[in-house]
Design a protein around this motif. Structure first.
Motif, PDB file in Angstrom:
ATOM      1  N   GLU A 127       0.838  -1.200   0.000  1.00 60.76           N
ATOM      2  CA  GLU A 127       0.000   0.000   0.000  1.00 60.76           C
ATOM      3  C   GLU A 127       0.872   1.248   0.000  1.00 60.76           C
ATOM      4  O   GLU A 127       0.620   2.207  -0.741  1.00 60.76           O
ATOM      5  CB  GLU A 127      -0.910  -0.003   1.234  1.00 60.76           C
ATOM      6  CG  GLU A 127      -1.668   1.281   1.465  1.00 60.76           C
ATOM      7  CD  GLU A 127      -3.013   1.309   0.771  1.00 60.76           C
ATOM      8  OE1 GLU A 127      -3.825   2.163   1.132  1.00 60.76           O
ATOM      9  OE2 GLU A 127      -3.246   0.493  -0.132  1.00 60.76           O
TER      10      GLU A 127
ATOM     11  N   SER B 233      -3.617   4.128  -6.761  1.00 57.32           N
ATOM     12  CA  SER B 233      -2.990   3.444  -5.630  1.00 57.32           C
ATOM     13  C   SER B 233      -3.653   2.100  -5.381  1.00 57.32           C
ATOM     14  O   SER B 233      -2.975   1.109  -5.074  1.00 57.32           O
ATOM     15  CB  SER B 233      -3.056   4.322  -4.371  1.00 57.32           C
ATOM     16  OG  SER B 233      -4.398   4.622  -4.020  1.00 57.32           O
TER      17      SER B 233
ATOM     18  N   GLN C 247       0.923   3.901  -3.081  1.00 57.92           N
ATOM     19  CA  GLN C 247       0.541   5.290  -2.828  1.00 57.92           C
ATOM     20  C   GLN C 247       1.637   6.252  -3.261  1.00 57.92           C
ATOM     21  O   GLN C 247       1.355   7.328  -3.804  1.00 57.92           O
ATOM     22  CB  GLN C 247       0.214   5.486  -1.350  1.00 57.92           C
ATOM     23  CG  GLN C 247      -1.108   4.874  -0.932  1.00 57.92           C
ATOM     24  CD  GLN C 247      -1.443   5.165   0.513  1.00 57.92           C
ATOM     25  OE1 GLN C 247      -0.581   5.579   1.299  1.00 57.92           O
ATOM     26  NE2 GLN C 247      -2.687   4.956   0.892  1.00 57.92           N
TER      27      GLN C 247
ATOM     28  N   ARG D  47      -1.628  -1.398  -6.212  1.00 60.34           N
ATOM     29  CA  ARG D  47      -1.458  -2.258  -5.037  1.00 60.34           C
ATOM     30  C   ARG D  47      -2.001  -3.656  -5.271  1.00 60.34           C
ATOM     31  O   ARG D  47      -1.364  -4.654  -4.935  1.00 60.34           O
ATOM     32  CB  ARG D  47      -2.177  -1.634  -3.839  1.00 60.34           C
ATOM     33  CG  ARG D  47      -1.996  -2.420  -2.533  1.00 60.34           C
ATOM     34  CD  ARG D  47      -3.048  -2.027  -1.531  1.00 60.34           C
ATOM     35  NE  ARG D  47      -4.366  -2.504  -1.921  1.00 60.34           N
ATOM     36  CZ  ARG D  47      -5.506  -1.928  -1.535  1.00 60.34           C
ATOM     37  NH1 ARG D  47      -5.471  -0.825  -0.815  1.00 60.34           N
ATOM     38  NH2 ARG D  47      -6.658  -2.436  -1.903  1.00 60.34           N
TER      39      ARG D  47
ATOM     40  N   GLU E   1       1.033   9.032  -6.108  1.00 66.19           N
ATOM     41  CA  GLU E   1       1.245  10.455  -5.819  1.00 66.19           C
ATOM     42  C   GLU E   1       2.228  11.070  -6.806  1.00 66.19           C
ATOM     43  O   GLU E   1       2.050  12.216  -7.250  1.00 66.19           O
ATOM     44  CB  GLU E   1       1.770  10.617  -4.398  1.00 66.19           C
ATOM     45  CG  GLU E   1       1.931  12.071  -3.983  1.00 66.19           C
ATOM     46  CD  GLU E   1       2.378  12.231  -2.546  1.00 66.19           C
ATOM     47  OE1 GLU E   1       2.590  13.376  -2.124  1.00 66.19           O
ATOM     48  OE2 GLU E   1       2.525  11.199  -1.843  1.00 66.19           O
TER      49      GLU E   1
ATOM     50  N   GLU F 292      -6.663   7.735  -5.665  1.00 70.85           N
ATOM     51  CA  GLU F 292      -7.220   6.548  -5.021  1.00 70.85           C
ATOM     52  C   GLU F 292      -7.305   5.370  -5.986  1.00 70.85           C
ATOM     53  O   GLU F 292      -7.010   4.225  -5.631  1.00 70.85           O
ATOM     54  CB  GLU F 292      -8.605   6.860  -4.449  1.00 70.85           C
ATOM     55  CG  GLU F 292      -8.560   7.806  -3.265  1.00 70.85           C
ATOM     56  CD  GLU F 292      -9.939   8.063  -2.695  1.00 70.85           C
ATOM     57  OE1 GLU F 292     -10.922   7.553  -3.277  1.00 70.85           O
ATOM     58  OE2 GLU F 292     -10.042   8.760  -1.678  1.00 70.85           O
TER      59      GLU F 292
ATOM     60  N   ASP G  29      -1.961  13.495  -3.240  1.00 77.15           N
ATOM     61  CA  ASP G  29      -2.153  12.331  -2.384  1.00 77.15           C
ATOM     62  C   ASP G  29      -3.623  12.143  -1.998  1.00 77.15           C
ATOM     63  O   ASP G  29      -3.954  11.521  -0.990  1.00 77.15           O
ATOM     64  CB  ASP G  29      -1.297  12.424  -1.125  1.00 77.15           C
ATOM     65  CG  ASP G  29      -1.631  13.648  -0.269  1.00 77.15           C
ATOM     66  OD1 ASP G  29      -2.503  14.437  -0.682  1.00 77.15           O
ATOM     67  OD2 ASP G  29      -1.017  13.799   0.801  1.00 77.15           O
ATOM     68  N   SER G  30      -4.511  12.671  -2.827  1.00 76.17           N
ATOM     69  CA  SER G  30      -5.948  12.516  -2.589  1.00 76.17           C
ATOM     70  C   SER G  30      -6.686  12.664  -3.909  1.00 76.17           C
ATOM     71  O   SER G  30      -6.108  13.060  -4.918  1.00 76.17           O
ATOM     72  CB  SER G  30      -6.453  13.543  -1.562  1.00 76.17           C
ATOM     73  OG  SER G  30      -6.280  14.858  -2.059  1.00 76.17           O
TER      74      SER G  30
END
Length: 281
Positions: A57, A80, A61, A84, A65, A77, A71-72
């Motif tokens: 994870e 990531s 992420q 993953r 990013e 999302e 990072d949002s």
């Protein structure tokens, strides 16, 4: 071929041209080819006292990013999650010693492309322990691998059953492929078969190939992700519906991690499988 050389493509297979994998720094628009060793990821998780899923994870992420510069948000999302789950599939099922991954983001085209490759046992070998499916050739194995709740480790009657949010649930590749098909594409190759999926269910194309391991390319349309987060609760419920409706095929709890970004599924496919299994008893 300077771009491929900069990404680390040639040196990855031994040709002395361009940069080595992991040598280029990358940017907010591309991730050059990077090689991960599965045992190192596992040992790193052990040292930190966390599940290997948590370790992956963090890596996914970081890559997400770098690509989208945030990072949002829906793009972060989705990336990531998808990265993953593909990495988890390699570490948990492929028995590969290492795998490679690279990616590129074209904001003006609303497009992200990610590729991941391993030289492990392949999908057919990975699924052969599941007695409820016929994965006797690569084409069948690929189709089963992309169906929800199908796994070579977690199935009804399996002796060892992992618990917790990172349990092997057979949902990761399915969820990722459905995300990609929402305007993008999903390609997977393993053994002698490659399969390309697009948004239309009938647009499934097969290709002959020779590949020892599993290779995946996902293309995501970033302008199709705005409403994805709002539908997470619905998708989770759909995942548990599979577990409750088809207990004769699967008797596993979909892991909360794998259900984070689920998509719609065709229950008629599962109905046909269930009818076939009943007919053979």
């Amino acid at each position: 071929m300077t771009y491929a050389g900069h990404m680390g493509f040639f040196q990855a297979f031994g040709l002395d041209f361009g940069k080595a994998p992991g040598e280029a720094n990358g940017s907010r628009r591309y991730l050059p080819l990077k090689l991960f060793r599965c045992e190192q990821l596992i040992q790193s998780a052990v040292r930190k006292g966390v599940e290997v899923g948590n370790e992956l994870e963090g890596e996914s992420q970081h890559m997400a990013e770098m690509l989208c510069g945030s990072d949002s948000g829906a793009v972060f999302e989705t990336l990531s999650y998808s990265v993953r789950e593909m990495m988890r599939n390699v570490v948990e099922h492929s028995k590969a010693t290492q795998f490679g991954i690279c990616a590129q983001f074209w904001p003006s085209m609303n497009r992200v492309e990610v590729a991941i490759l391993d030289r492990g046992i392949g999908l057919r070998k990975s699924l052969e322990n599941n007695p409820h499916i016929d994965a006797s050739n690569d084409k069948r194995a690929i189709n089963y691998a992309l169906m929800p709740a199908v796994s070579g480790k977690a199935f009804k009657g399996a002796r060892r059953r992992q618990r917790g949010p990172w349990a092997n649930s057979g949902f990761g590749l399915y969820m990722t492929s459905r995300i990609c098909r929402n305007g993008g594409t999903f390609f997977v190759a393993s053994g002698d078969t490659g399969m390309l999926l697009t948004k239309k269910s009938e647009a499934k194309r097969y290709f002959d190939c020779i590949f020892g391991g599993t290779a995946i390319r996902m293309v995501v349309r970033t302008d199709q992700l705005a409403d994805l987060k709002d539908a997470l609760e619905v998708y989770r419920n759909e995942g548990y519906l599979i577990q409750n409706r088809y207990k004769e095929i699967v008797s596993i709890d979909p892991s909360s991690a794998s259900l984070m970004l689920s998509q719609d599924f065709d229950l008629s496919v599962w109905d046909r499988i269930l009818a076939k299994l009943k007919g053979t008893r």
